[in-house]
Design a protein around this motif. Structure first.
Motif, PDB file in Angstrom:
ATOM      1  N   ILE A 127       0.840  -1.196   0.000  1.00 51.19           N
ATOM      2  CA  ILE A 127       0.000   0.000   0.000  1.00 51.19           C
ATOM      3  C   ILE A 127       0.878   1.250   0.000  1.00 51.19           C
ATOM      4  O   ILE A 127       1.727   1.436   0.879  1.00 51.19           O
ATOM      5  N   TYR A 128       0.647   2.082  -1.000  1.00 54.34           N
ATOM      6  CA  TYR A 128       1.379   3.331  -1.218  1.00 54.34           C
ATOM      7  C   TYR A 128       0.389   4.477  -1.100  1.00 54.34           C
ATOM      8  O   TYR A 128      -0.802   4.318  -1.406  1.00 54.34           O
ATOM      9  N   ASP A 129       0.841   5.636  -0.637  1.00 53.13           N
ATOM     10  CA  ASP A 129      -0.021   6.809  -0.569  1.00 53.13           C
ATOM     11  C   ASP A 129       0.378   7.757  -1.690  1.00 53.13           C
ATOM     12  O   ASP A 129       1.329   8.536  -1.563  1.00 53.13           O
ATOM     13  N   GLU A 130      -0.350   7.683  -2.780  1.00 56.09           N
ATOM     14  CA  GLU A 130      -0.040   8.437  -3.994  1.00 56.09           C
ATOM     15  C   GLU A 130      -0.129   9.939  -3.751  1.00 56.09           C
ATOM     16  O   GLU A 130      -1.134  10.462  -3.244  1.00 56.09           O
ATOM     17  N   ALA A 131       0.957  10.650  -4.110  1.00 60.28           N
ATOM     18  CA  ALA A 131       1.020  12.115  -4.071  1.00 60.28           C
ATOM     19  C   ALA A 131       0.793  12.675  -2.668  1.00 60.28           C
ATOM     20  O   ALA A 131       0.366  13.824  -2.516  1.00 60.28           O
ATOM     21  N   ARG A 132       1.091  11.857  -1.634  1.00 56.24           N
ATOM     22  CA  ARG A 132       0.982  12.358  -0.258  1.00 56.24           C
ATOM     23  C   ARG A 132       2.162  11.864   0.582  1.00 56.24           C
ATOM     24  O   ARG A 132       3.196  12.507   0.640  1.00 56.24           O
ATOM     25  N   ARG A 133       2.035  10.710   1.209  1.00 55.68           N
ATOM     26  CA  ARG A 133       3.020  10.278   2.208  1.00 55.68           C
ATOM     27  C   ARG A 133       3.956   9.183   1.740  1.00 55.68           C
ATOM     28  O   ARG A 133       4.839   8.761   2.490  1.00 55.68           O
ATOM     29  N   TYR A 137       2.858   0.600   3.521  1.00 57.43           N
ATOM     30  CA  TYR A 137       2.989  -0.828   3.808  1.00 57.43           C
ATOM     31  C   TYR A 137       3.744  -1.496   2.653  1.00 57.43           C
ATOM     32  O   TYR A 137       3.142  -1.970   1.692  1.00 57.43           O
ATOM     33  N   PRO A 138       5.076  -1.530   2.719  1.00 58.61           N
ATOM     34  CA  PRO A 138       5.856  -2.240   1.689  1.00 58.61           C
ATOM     35  C   PRO A 138       5.823  -3.746   1.964  1.00 58.61           C
ATOM     36  O   PRO A 138       5.324  -4.182   2.998  1.00 58.61           O
ATOM     37  N   LEU A 139       6.339  -4.514   1.034  1.00 55.08           N
ATOM     38  CA  LEU A 139       6.276  -5.970   1.180  1.00 55.08           C
ATOM     39  C   LEU A 139       7.636  -6.601   1.438  1.00 55.08           C
ATOM     40  O   LEU A 139       7.777  -7.826   1.316  1.00 55.08           O
ATOM     41  N   ASP A 140       8.633  -5.812   1.841  1.00 53.00           N
ATOM     42  CA  ASP A 140       9.948  -6.411   2.027  1.00 53.00           C
ATOM     43  C   ASP A 140       9.998  -7.381   3.199  1.00 53.00           C
ATOM     44  O   ASP A 140      10.928  -8.174   3.313  1.00 53.00           O
ATOM     45  N   GLY A 141       8.996  -7.357   4.069  1.00 49.24           N
ATOM     46  CA  GLY A 141       8.959  -8.316   5.166  1.00 49.24           C
ATOM     47  C   GLY A 141       7.958  -9.437   4.962  1.00 49.24           C
ATOM     48  O   GLY A 141       7.644 -10.169   5.914  1.00 49.24           O
ATOM     49  N   ASN A 142       7.460  -9.602   3.740  1.00 52.24           N
ATOM     50  CA  ASN A 142       6.444 -10.609   3.463  1.00 52.24           C
ATOM     51  C   ASN A 142       6.826 -11.396   2.207  1.00 52.24           C
ATOM     52  O   ASN A 142       6.263 -11.184   1.131  1.00 52.24           O
ATOM     53  N   PRO A 143       7.787 -12.320   2.317  1.00 54.62           N
ATOM     54  CA  PRO A 143       8.264 -13.037   1.126  1.00 54.62           C
ATOM     55  C   PRO A 143       7.195 -13.891   0.454  1.00 54.62           C
ATOM     56  O   PRO A 143       7.238 -14.072  -0.768  1.00 54.62           O
ATOM     57  N   GLU A 144       6.238 -14.399   1.215  1.00 56.71           N
ATOM     58  CA  GLU A 144       5.180 -15.211   0.611  1.00 56.71           C
ATOM     59  C   GLU A 144       4.335 -14.380  -0.349  1.00 56.71           C
ATOM     60  O   GLU A 144       3.986 -14.840  -1.449  1.00 56.71           O
ATOM     61  N   ALA A 145       4.007 -13.156   0.072  1.00 59.64           N
ATOM     62  CA  ALA A 145       3.238 -12.281  -0.815  1.00 59.64           C
ATOM     63  C   ALA A 145       4.074 -11.846  -2.011  1.00 59.64           C
ATOM     64  O   ALA A 145       3.553 -11.724  -3.133  1.00 59.64           O
ATOM     65  N   GLN A 146       5.365 -11.626  -1.806  1.00 62.00           N
ATOM     66  CA  GLN A 146       6.228 -11.231  -2.914  1.00 62.00           C
ATOM     67  C   GLN A 146       6.288 -12.309  -3.995  1.00 62.00           C
ATOM     68  O   GLN A 146       6.437 -12.019  -5.179  1.00 62.00           O
ATOM     69  N   LYS A 147       6.163 -13.557  -3.588  1.00 62.65           N
ATOM     70  CA  LYS A 147       6.197 -14.666  -4.547  1.00 62.65           C
ATOM     71  C   LYS A 147       4.840 -14.949  -5.164  1.00 62.65           C
ATOM     72  O   LYS A 147       4.739 -15.747  -6.109  1.00 62.65           O
ATOM     73  N   ASN A 233       0.149   8.448  14.908  1.00 68.36           N
ATOM     74  CA  ASN A 233       1.217   8.901  15.803  1.00 68.36           C
ATOM     75  C   ASN A 233       2.523   8.146  15.588  1.00 68.36           C
ATOM     76  O   ASN A 233       3.304   7.952  16.522  1.00 68.36           O
ATOM     77  N   GLN A 234       2.759   7.749  14.352  1.00 70.14           N
ATOM     78  CA  GLN A 234       4.002   7.078  13.985  1.00 70.14           C
ATOM     79  C   GLN A 234       4.551   7.712  12.709  1.00 70.14           C
ATOM     80  O   GLN A 234       3.807   8.303  11.926  1.00 70.14           O
ATOM     81  N   LEU A 235       5.843   7.575  12.492  1.00 74.69           N
ATOM     82  CA  LEU A 235       6.453   8.046  11.258  1.00 74.69           C
ATOM     83  C   LEU A 235       6.297   6.998  10.177  1.00 74.69           C
ATOM     84  O   LEU A 235       6.487   5.802  10.428  1.00 74.69           O
ATOM     85  N   THR A 236       5.944   7.429   8.967  1.00 77.53           N
ATOM     86  CA  THR A 236       5.918   6.509   7.844  1.00 77.53           C
ATOM     87  C   THR A 236       7.353   6.226   7.401  1.00 77.53           C
ATOM     88  O   THR A 236       8.308   6.886   7.833  1.00 77.53           O
ATOM     89  N   ILE A 237       7.495   5.264   6.515  1.00 74.34           N
ATOM     90  CA  ILE A 237       8.817   4.890   6.014  1.00 74.34           C
ATOM     91  C   ILE A 237       9.504   6.073   5.346  1.00 74.34           C
ATOM     92  O   ILE A 237      10.682   6.368   5.605  1.00 74.34           O
TER      93      ILE A 237
END
Length: 457
Positions: A127-133, A137-147, A233-237
């Motif tokens: 999940i990317y926030d287009e033209a904002r933040r 939610y990147p997928l670098d920690g989810n190898p099953e979804a990446q495959k 209340n958290q910083l995005t990537i």
């Protein structure tokens, strides 16, 4: 029985990976009739969209920004399923709860995007926030979804958007689980990404079997085994990469103190559900817990704060505050981004400069753009203040509503005609605290973030 269950699950995944929609009893409604683009409107760039063999086909074009085929209807909570096939050289996405407003980047489409990423990075379903933040939610920690994504084949997405929770599946594999309350509704869109000079024009992405469900969502919603990413209340990537700092994490107050105290006030301010709230005392200034200021001081900076007003409320976000000034009654002295219910509070019609006490104005000095975008009382609004090399901008909900130069002749003339004339060199300090004001009305804050600006950034 166990072997039978494993077989059925394998068969389910096989159906998805082959681009086939598994039959179910969900009362789907089609967003695409398979014959025309009725119910859809193109925004942004000039990539080509057409219908071919029961699918929507998007084709890249040169010298044009990102293109979006958007639904004419807006949706808040829904479950969406669709299939797509993408050229391996392309990047694309499915926009959800997205919008296009004249005040926001000249109408640029912005909002949540479920990524389509056939590159080696393999973040399809993220999940990317287009033209904002940027990335949420990147997928670098989810190898099953990446495959899970299949090159040069039809792929199946399931997207659930209910309240502040967004969940995605790629070919039946859980990909993302995000909790984020930034946007509650908007259109759905199919993106054809812009291309660089080294990329080939005329490449295609196809979508088909686009179906949505908007009723009885809890009945049909699926559990996700993924640990959710919570953005409140958290910083995005991207914020972490770009030097942003969290001024409040939703619980702790070590970054703040009372403007006239050495510690955080023990009354008047309440922390509940990740919201920092000043209680009402009927409009008396600094009579609840008093103003609070950051422990640190800041020179050039960029500040973001989400705020929520109650009816008739008055408050402010001050900057370049010197707490050693004004030891008497009232608020500490500094430049102020005004927070006000313009419709109900009499201050909106007061001030030495017309309109200069309205929402997002530079209090008592400069009026914010009267056409500013304001969310209703009881809903969250987003303030942004940018100060660099004495140039200051106030932003509200993505729109720049005023700008000025600290220390300029025009600025000093405004000060000379205002209530601040008694304070020498008002607003011209090199550094100062950030302040959240206690003006006697109930106002809440969250997502308080600052980016100190240095010569390096």
């Amino acid at each position: 029985m166990k072997l039978k269950l494993i077989y059925c699950m394998s068969l389910l995944v096989l159906f998805y990976s082959c681009g086939q929609t598994v039959k179910d009893n969900m009362p789907w409604k089609p967003l695409f009739n398979g014959e025309s683009l009725k119910g859809w409107t193109q925004k942004g760039g000039n990539a080509n969209y057409e219908v071919r063999d029961g699918a929507i086909v998007g084709t890249t074009a040169r010298n044009t920004p990102n293109s979006f085929l958007t639904t004419d209807m807006s949706y808040d909570d829904f479950i969406l399923e669709l299939e797509y096939r993408v050229d391996p050289s392309m990047n694309s996405g499915i926009q959800i709860r997205s919008n296009s407003f004249p005040h926001y980047m000249d109408g640029r489409v912005h909002g949540y995007q479920v990524e389509i990423d056939p590159s080696d990075r393999a973040w399809s379903g993220g999940i990317y926030d287009e033209a904002r933040r940027g990335w949420l939610y990147p997928l670098d920690g989810n190898p099953e979804a990446q495959k899970a994504f299949k090159q040069n084949e039809w792929n199946h997405y399931r997207i659930e958007v209910i309240d502040d929770t967004l969940k995605t599946w790629v070919n039946g594999i859980p990909a993302a689980h995000l909790i984020d309350g930034k946007t509650s509704g908007g259109f759905i869109a199919l993106q054809v990404h812009s291309i660089g000079k080294d990329q080939k024009a005329g490449t295609e992405i196809l979508w088909r079997n686009i179906n949505i469900l908007t009723d009885s969502l809890q009945k049909y919603s699926r559990e996700s085994p993924l640990e959710p990413i919570v953005t409140k209340n958290q910083l995005t990537i991207d914020e972490q990469k770009n030097g942003w700092q969290l001024l409040w994490d939703g619980e702790m107050t070590e970054n703040w103190r009372g403007a006239r105290l050495d510690s955080f006030p023990d009354r008047g301010w309440v922390i509940e559900n990740g919201e920092l709230t000043i209680l009402s005392t009927g409009g008396a200034e600094s009579a609840a817990g008093g103003d609070i200021v950051t422990v640190d001081t800041y020179g050039d900076f960029e500040l973001k704060v989400d705020f929520k007003l109650t009816e008739g409320a008055n408050s402010g976000i001050k900057y370049y505050v010197d707490t050693d000034l004004n030891k008497g009654p009232g608020s500490s002295i500094g430049l102020e981004y005004q927070l006000l219910d313009d419709e109900r509070h009499p201050d909106a019609k007061l001030g030495n400069h017309e309109g200069s006490r309205t929402l997002a104005s530079l209090y008592d000095l400069i009026q914010a753009d009267p056409d500013k975008p304001v969310n209703p009382i009881g809903e969250w609004n987003s303030a942004r203040i940018l100060s660099k090399d004495n140039h200051v901008e106030h932003w509200l909900n993505g729109m720049k509503v005023l700008e000025y130069e600290r220390g300029s002749n025009d600025y000093r003339k405004l000060v000379s005609e205002s209530k601040y004339v008694t304070w020498p060199n008002f607003g011209e300090a090199e550094n100062g605290h950030i302040l959240l004001q206690d003006h006697g009305d109930r106002v809440s804050f969250k997502n308080i973030k600052i980016r100190p600006i240095t010569k390096e950034n």
